[in-house]
Design a protein around this motif. Structure first.
Motif, PDB file in Angstrom:
ATOM      1  N   HIS A 232      33.381  43.436  10.504  1.00 41.76           N
ATOM      2  CA  HIS A 232      31.954  43.453  10.179  1.00 41.76           C
ATOM      3  C   HIS A 232      31.460  42.057   9.812  1.00 41.76           C
ATOM      4  N   THR A 235      31.254  39.933  13.032  1.00 36.63           N
ATOM      5  CA  THR A 235      30.085  40.337  13.821  1.00 36.63           C
ATOM      6  C   THR A 235      28.804  39.770  13.232  1.00 36.63           C
ATOM      7  N   SER A 236      28.683  39.825  11.903  1.00 31.81           N
ATOM      8  CA  SER A 236      27.485  39.317  11.243  1.00 31.81           C
ATOM      9  C   SER A 236      27.366  37.806  11.354  1.00 31.81           C
ATOM     10  N   LYS A 239      26.834  36.648  15.119  1.00 26.29           N
ATOM     11  CA  LYS A 239      25.575  37.130  15.670  1.00 26.29           C
ATOM     12  C   LYS A 239      24.454  36.161  15.308  1.00 26.29           C
ATOM     13  N   ARG A 240      24.588  35.547  14.120  1.00 24.01           N
ATOM     14  CA  ARG A 240      23.535  34.608  13.657  1.00 24.01           C
ATOM     15  C   ARG A 240      23.724  33.222  14.240  1.00 24.01           C
TER      16      ARG A 240
END
Length: 241
Positions: A232, A235-236, A239-240
């Motif tokens: 998680h 991914t966070s 993604k940014r």
């Protein structure tokens, strides 16, 4: 006339604590600047009569005595380029072997007895090295297969509190994006990422390892669910980016 080497002092730390069978850790601290202290951890692995120190932290005399009771300090392993303050103390005091990757920049004067890379076997039974191969500066991790424990340095950290962290350090850490949670160190990621590229592939490779627990050079142990929680986070973060 020979001059005596000067080593960093033993900064405040907790007692040696058992995490698993033959796996111990020390939650300690380091002074970064006047009035600025942060926490850091050392992992101690016992194999027969020998012990191996991961990301060494110098201990006060009474606790160093307890360390000697665990076994003979066979080797120290530096898993991250930005650590190494107490490596020389342990190498000289205990005549320990030194393991690290090539290209050290923060404490480059020590010459390794063994070079950590993708091909070398770990000196500790049932463990293996993981290399962040895209990183501009050396960074690795060590997997303890028996306990599904991943030992990291600055790449992945699990902050649950601000222990051994002064208010000024706490403020700076918050500005740099640190929170009391599982995270990828932002200063580390910024410094090691090659220009115009991404470290995502390295973390995807990391997920191929079978780990469920994590202990970093900063923060607290994460026992259970470490891989899924890190998914998680990755991914966070990416993604940014």
């Amino acid at each position: 006339m020979l001059t005596q080497k000067k080593y960093a002092p033993a900064y405040k730390h907790a007692p040696i604590e058992k995490l698993f069978n033959d796996v111990y850790w020390v939650h300690g601290s380091v002074k970064m600047a006047p009035g600025m202290t942060i926490n850091r951890n050392m992992v101690i692995l016992k194999q027969g009569a020998d012990i191996f120190l991961i990301n060494p932290v110098r201990l006060e005399a009474s606790e160093e005595h307890q360390l000697k009771k665990l076994g003979k300090v066979k080797a120290i392993l530096r898993l991250g380029d930005f650590h190494g303050l107490d490596d020389a103390y342990y190498i000289d005091t205990f005549k320990a072997e030194f393991w690290c990757q090539a290209g050290q920049t923060s404490y480059p004067s020590l010459k390794p007895d063994h070079m950590i890379d993708e091909h070398i076997a770990s000196p500790i039974d049932n463990t293996e090295f993981f290399i962040f191969s895209s990183a501009k500066f050396p960074e690795s991790a060590l997997l303890l297969k028996t306990h599904k424990l991943l030992i990291t340095t600055d790449s992945v950290q699990n902050w649950t509190n601000w222990s051994y962290t002064t208010w000024s350090s706490r403020l700076l850490l918050r500005i740099m994006g640190f929170r009391t949670t599982l995270l990828i160190g932002k200063p580390w990621l910024k410094r090691v990422t090659p220009k115009g590229k991404s470290m995502l592939g390295d973390f995807e490779n990391l997920f191929e390892l079978d780990f469920d627990n994590l202990l970093a050079a900063h923060g607290s142990p994460l026992l259970g669910g470490a891989k899924e929680k890190l998914r998680h986070v990755v991914t966070s973060v990416f993604k940014r980016s």
